[in-house]
Motif scaffolding. Structure first.
Motif, PDB file in Angstrom:
ATOM      1  N   VAL A  72       0.839  -1.201   0.000  1.00  0.00           N
ATOM      2  CA  VAL A  72       0.000   0.000   0.000  1.00  0.00           C
ATOM      3  C   VAL A  72       0.872   1.248   0.000  1.00  0.00           C
ATOM      4  N   VAL A  73       1.855   1.275   0.879  1.00  0.00           N
ATOM      5  CA  VAL A  73       2.736   2.443   0.969  1.00  0.00           C
ATOM      6  C   VAL A  73       3.469   2.659  -0.353  1.00  0.00           C
ATOM      7  N   ALA A  74       4.056   1.603  -0.880  1.00  0.00           N
ATOM      8  CA  ALA A  74       4.804   1.728  -2.132  1.00  0.00           C
ATOM      9  C   ALA A  74       3.880   2.101  -3.289  1.00  0.00           C
ATOM     10  N   GLY A  75       2.672   1.540  -3.310  1.00  0.00           N
ATOM     11  CA  GLY A  75       1.738   1.847  -4.391  1.00  0.00           C
ATOM     12  C   GLY A  75       1.280   3.290  -4.374  1.00  0.00           C
ATOM     13  N   VAL A  76       0.968   3.796  -3.198  1.00  0.00           N
ATOM     14  CA  VAL A  76       0.555   5.200  -3.094  1.00  0.00           C
ATOM     15  C   VAL A  76       1.702   6.118  -3.517  1.00  0.00           C
ATOM     16  N   PHE A  77       2.888   5.821  -3.047  1.00  0.00           N
ATOM     17  CA  PHE A  77       4.054   6.632  -3.414  1.00  0.00           C
ATOM     18  C   PHE A  77       4.268   6.600  -4.923  1.00  0.00           C
ATOM     19  N   VAL A  81       4.071   9.891  -7.446  1.00  0.00           N
ATOM     20  CA  VAL A  81       5.255  10.302  -8.214  1.00  0.00           C
ATOM     21  C   VAL A  81       4.948  10.341  -9.708  1.00  0.00           C
ATOM     22  N   VAL A  82       4.264   9.319 -10.209  1.00  0.00           N
ATOM     23  CA  VAL A  82       3.943   9.284 -11.641  1.00  0.00           C
ATOM     24  C   VAL A  82       3.065  10.464 -12.029  1.00  0.00           C
ATOM     25  N   LEU A  83       2.103  10.807 -11.152  1.00  0.00           N
ATOM     26  CA  LEU A  83       1.188  11.906 -11.471  1.00  0.00           C
ATOM     27  C   LEU A  83       1.859  13.277 -11.379  1.00  0.00           C
ATOM     28  N   LEU A 103       7.896  -3.817  -9.223  1.00  0.00           N
ATOM     29  CA  LEU A 103       8.272  -3.728  -7.810  1.00  0.00           C
ATOM     30  C   LEU A 103       7.739  -4.907  -7.008  1.00  0.00           C
ATOM     31  N   GLY A 104       6.546  -5.403  -7.409  1.00  0.00           N
ATOM     32  CA  GLY A 104       5.963  -6.538  -6.703  1.00  0.00           C
ATOM     33  C   GLY A 104       6.762  -7.812  -6.840  1.00  0.00           C
ATOM     34  N   MET A 105       7.606  -7.899  -7.872  1.00  0.00           N
ATOM     35  CA  MET A 105       8.474  -9.068  -8.009  1.00  0.00           C
ATOM     36  C   MET A 105       9.569  -9.080  -6.952  1.00  0.00           C
ATOM     37  N   SER A 120      -2.762  -0.532  -5.232  1.00  0.00           N
ATOM     38  CA  SER A 120      -2.831   0.685  -4.436  1.00  0.00           C
ATOM     39  C   SER A 120      -2.519   1.920  -5.264  1.00  0.00           C
ATOM     40  N   SER A 121      -1.618   1.781  -6.230  1.00  0.00           N
ATOM     41  CA  SER A 121      -1.303   2.941  -7.065  1.00  0.00           C
ATOM     42  C   SER A 121      -2.507   3.361  -7.900  1.00  0.00           C
ATOM     43  N   LEU A 122      -3.376   2.409  -8.219  1.00  0.00           N
ATOM     44  CA  LEU A 122      -4.575   2.751  -8.984  1.00  0.00           C
ATOM     45  C   LEU A 122      -5.535   3.607  -8.160  1.00  0.00           C
ATOM     46  N   LEU A 123      -5.483   3.497  -6.820  1.00  0.00           N
ATOM     47  CA  LEU A 123      -6.329   4.339  -5.978  1.00  0.00           C
ATOM     48  C   LEU A 123      -6.014   5.815  -6.203  1.00  0.00           C
ATOM     49  N   VAL A 124      -4.745   6.097  -6.434  1.00  0.00           N
ATOM     50  CA  VAL A 124      -4.356   7.483  -6.681  1.00  0.00           C
ATOM     51  C   VAL A 124      -4.906   7.951  -8.024  1.00  0.00           C
TER      52      VAL A 124
END
Length: 343
Positions: A72-77, A81-83, A103-105, A120-124
């Motif tokens: 979750v933390v890594a996905g939100v970050f 950053v991408v946005l 990163l999940g690998m 989690s990154s999709l939530l952003v």
């Protein structure tokens, strides 16, 4: 509402209610903690962490929950950053998902790919105003992660001992039911034998899954201070679940042999004789399996089953008899040399 439906609802509430309450309390605590720390907007990401990290599986190791929190933390970050460089678009979506899976690998606690980062990154990206989620929103997620890690083992902690006891009881029933069912269809038509083989394979898949989860359940105690006193009992339960998993091969082999001989007119006489002579060995083996999985030494039962095996081998020597007794030898050898417990 009928009594049957009401009973099903009560059982579901009893089994899943504590987990739901555990998640709800942790979500509220994470939200309130973020507010106390000075959040100037609703701290949604702080509440998201326990919502997606906590699960009801009592055999899941703490490392699995930690993997989800980190995801979750890594996905939100990653999403934030991408946005900073791309507007929400198909290209941004492709980049975020690709980087999240990459990163999940690496950032994972188990053997499987950690998809939590990408999810989690999709939530952003899903937020209608992604620019509102600047880098300073990361601390809310970190606060939610800290609350989750702190409260997860303390709030109505799942009991691996209780769950494994239930699982072991089910495994005993599945294996003995599979053996009994296979003996009942010996000498019947291909349809009945085929249906029995399908049923046996479903039963053994469930048993194998329970055995594979035993190691995670034992390891989970290392991270749960409230369950350390159960360590020795958990190791004993894990040993029996691993034994049940190992016995699946013999149970499957017997069902496969019975299915292979079904409908063979040229072997009808041999199969009929086996149907008369084999039940004694089968019954003795079922007793040995049940006693071993129940926690007894099963030495007496295994010895009785081996005596029945020797008697059957001496009385019936046709190729059909040889093929049908091999799975029983495999089962009895497995009872003599059970798997080592998880370490």
């Amino acid at each position: 509402m009928s009594a049957e439906v009401w009973g099903r609802v009560r059982r579901r509430v009893a089994s899943e209610g504590p987990t739901a309450a555990r998640i709800a309390v942790t979500v509220v605590a994470a939200w309130q903690t973020a507010l106390w720390l000075g959040a100037d907007q609703p701290p949604v990401f702080a509440a998201v962490v326990p919502l997606v990290a906590l699960r009801s599986d009592p055999a899941a190791a703490f490392s699995t929950s930690l993997e989800r929190v980190g995801g979750v933390v890594a996905g939100v970050f990653l999403g934030i950053v991408v946005l900073q460089w791309l507007r929400p678009s198909t290209a941004a979506l492709a980049l975020v998902v690709s980087l999240g899976l990459a990163l999940g690998m690496v950032l994972r606690a188990g053997a499987s790919l950690n998809v939590q980062i990408a999810a989690s990154s999709l939530l952003v990206l899903a937020n209608p105003s992604p620019d509102a989620y600047a880098l300073d929103r990361m601390w809310e997620t970190a606060a939610g992660a800290a609350v989750t890690v702190l409260l997860a083992p303390l709030l109505w902690p799942p009991s691996p001992r209780r769950a494994m006891t239930v699982s072991l009881r089910e495994c005993r029933l599945r294996l003995t039911r599979a053996l009994d069912g296979t003996m009942q269809v010996l000498g019947t038509g291909p349809a009945a034998a085929g249906d029995n083989l399908d049923l046996v394979l479903r039963e053994t898949r469930a048993v194998r899954r329970a055995g594979d989860e035993a190691r995670d359940a034992e390891r989970a105690l290392r991270f749960n201070p409230l369950r350390r006193r159960d360590r020795e009992e958990i190791r004993g339960l894990a040993r029996r679940l691993l034994l049940a998993r190992d016995l699946c091969a013999g149970v499957e082999a017997l069902a496969q042999e019975v299915a292979a001989f079904a409908g063979r007119e040229d072997l009808a006489a041999d199969v009929a004789r086996a149907r008369r002579e084999l039940p004694g060995l089968a019954a003795a083996t079922v007793r040995a399996v049940d006693e071993a999985l129940a926690g007894g030494s099963a030495r007496t039962e295994v010895a009785a089953a081996r005596s029945a095996f020797a008697a059957y081998a001496a009385a019936v020597r046709q190729p059909v008899a040889v093929a049908l007794r091999r799975p029983f030898r495999r089962l009895l050898d497995g009872l003599d040399t059970p798997s080592r417990p998880p370490v």
